[in-house]
Design a protein around this motif. Structure first.
Motif, PDB file in Angstrom:
ATOM      1  N   TRP A  77       0.801  -0.893   0.142  1.00  0.00           N
ATOM      2  CA  TRP A  77       0.185   0.288  -0.113  1.00  0.00           C
ATOM      3  C   TRP A  77       0.726   1.184   0.204  1.00  0.00           C
ATOM      4  O   TRP A  77       1.738   1.591   0.462  1.00  0.00           O
ATOM      5  N   PRO A  78       0.642   2.372  -0.589  1.00  0.00           N
ATOM      6  CA  PRO A  78       1.226   3.646  -0.784  1.00  0.00           C
ATOM      7  C   PRO A  78       1.456   4.153   0.725  1.00  0.00           C
ATOM      8  O   PRO A  78       0.718   4.087   2.276  1.00  0.00           O
ATOM      9  N   GLU A  81       0.514  10.101   0.600  1.00  0.00           N
ATOM     10  CA  GLU A  81      -0.322  10.730  -0.228  1.00  0.00           C
ATOM     11  C   GLU A  81       0.205  12.398  -0.667  1.00  0.00           C
ATOM     12  O   GLU A  81       0.269  12.879   1.048  1.00  0.00           O
ATOM     13  N   GLU A  90       0.893   9.713  -5.106  1.00  0.00           N
ATOM     14  CA  GLU A  90       1.133   8.581  -3.443  1.00  0.00           C
ATOM     15  C   GLU A  90       2.938   8.130  -3.743  1.00  0.00           C
ATOM     16  O   GLU A  90       3.541   7.705  -5.183  1.00  0.00           O
ATOM     17  N   THR A  91       2.957   7.406  -2.928  1.00  0.00           N
ATOM     18  CA  THR A  91       4.670   6.957  -2.536  1.00  0.00           C
ATOM     19  C   THR A  91       4.191   5.725  -2.306  1.00  0.00           C
ATOM     20  O   THR A  91       4.114   5.874  -1.375  1.00  0.00           O
ATOM     21  N   SER A  92       4.567   4.567  -2.588  1.00  0.00           N
ATOM     22  CA  SER A  92       5.460   3.290  -1.552  1.00  0.00           C
ATOM     23  C   SER A  92       6.741   3.242  -1.269  1.00  0.00           C
ATOM     24  O   SER A  92       7.480   3.715  -1.876  1.00  0.00           O
ATOM     25  N   GLY A 182      -1.092   7.065   4.049  1.00  0.00           N
ATOM     26  CA  GLY A 182      -1.243   6.021   3.393  1.00  0.00           C
ATOM     27  C   GLY A 182      -1.757   4.744   4.373  1.00  0.00           C
ATOM     28  O   GLY A 182      -0.762   5.127   5.445  1.00  0.00           O
TER      29      GLY A 182
END
Length: 216
Positions: A77-78, A81, A90-92, A182
């Protein structure tokens, strides 16, 4: 005088079950019975020899399952955000690794992958491989090699360092953009707590339990 007879050590191995060597200075000590929660320290260097922790592995099994679930959530999951002037990104963890590779920072990407995914996941899987059969009072194949591998792998898992870096980055980004936590950020926080509890368990304690109550 009877003739000297040379014995093959491999054919007749000699064991000293009541002796223990310090892993830090190699001093040999006689093992003593300890009460629950007590620890035995080396007289030479003060290093930890062993502790009384019968059935401590049973408390590790639910923690290990929880850590694996949180690890999957953290990776899938991210993490965060960001909303910058109406543009959301979004960054994961996977996206961060891809960005490092695209930015020609392959050595850094490999280091982040190893310390945040490879080594922590390897330790959790090896512990799970050991704990499930031992909960059934059975000896898992390759027990000795895996315990040593866990001891060598553990120092390279740096999820807590990654979490601190993420928090510092979020504080800095909050001044220029709207930051929305997130699912992975909360699971990372919970995973850090669970791992901190797990790290208090020394895999060498499994040896002590096997010597006292050898599994079938």
């Amino acid at each position: 005088m009877p003739p000297f007879v040379k014995r093959d050590a491999s054919a007749h191995p000699v064991s000293f079950p009541h002796l223990i060597a310090c892993t830090y200075c190699d001093a040999v000590h006689q093992q003593a019975d300890l009460a629950e929660g007590e620890r035995a320290l080396c007289l030479r260097c003060g290093g930890l020899l062993y502790r009384e922790s019968q059935r401590a592995y049973q408390r590790q099994l639910p923690l290990m399952v929880t850590a694996l679930i949180l690890f999957i959530l953290s990776s899938a999951w991210p993490i965060v955000e960001m909303d910058l002037k109406g543009v959301r990104t979004e960054t994961s963890l996977r996206g961060a690794l891809q960005a490092l590779c695209a930015g020609h920072m392959m050595p850094v990407a490999i280091l982040v992958f190893a310390t945040t995914i490879l080594f922590p996941l390897a330790e959790m899987l090896m512990m799970l491989y050991l704990l499930v059969p031992m909960a059934l009072r059975r000896m898992p194949p390759g027990f000795g090699r895996l315990v040593r591998a866990i001891q060598r792998t553990r120092p390279w898992g740096m999820l807590e360092v990654f979490m601190i870096g993420v928090l510092v980055t979020l504080v800095k980004l909050s001044t220029i953009a709207r930051v929305l936590p997130g699912v992975a950020l909360w699971s990372f926080a919970a995973l850090t707590i669970v791992l901190a509890v797990m790290l208090s368990f020394d895999p060498r304690d499994l040896w002590q339990y096997l010597e006292e109550e050898p599994p079938r």
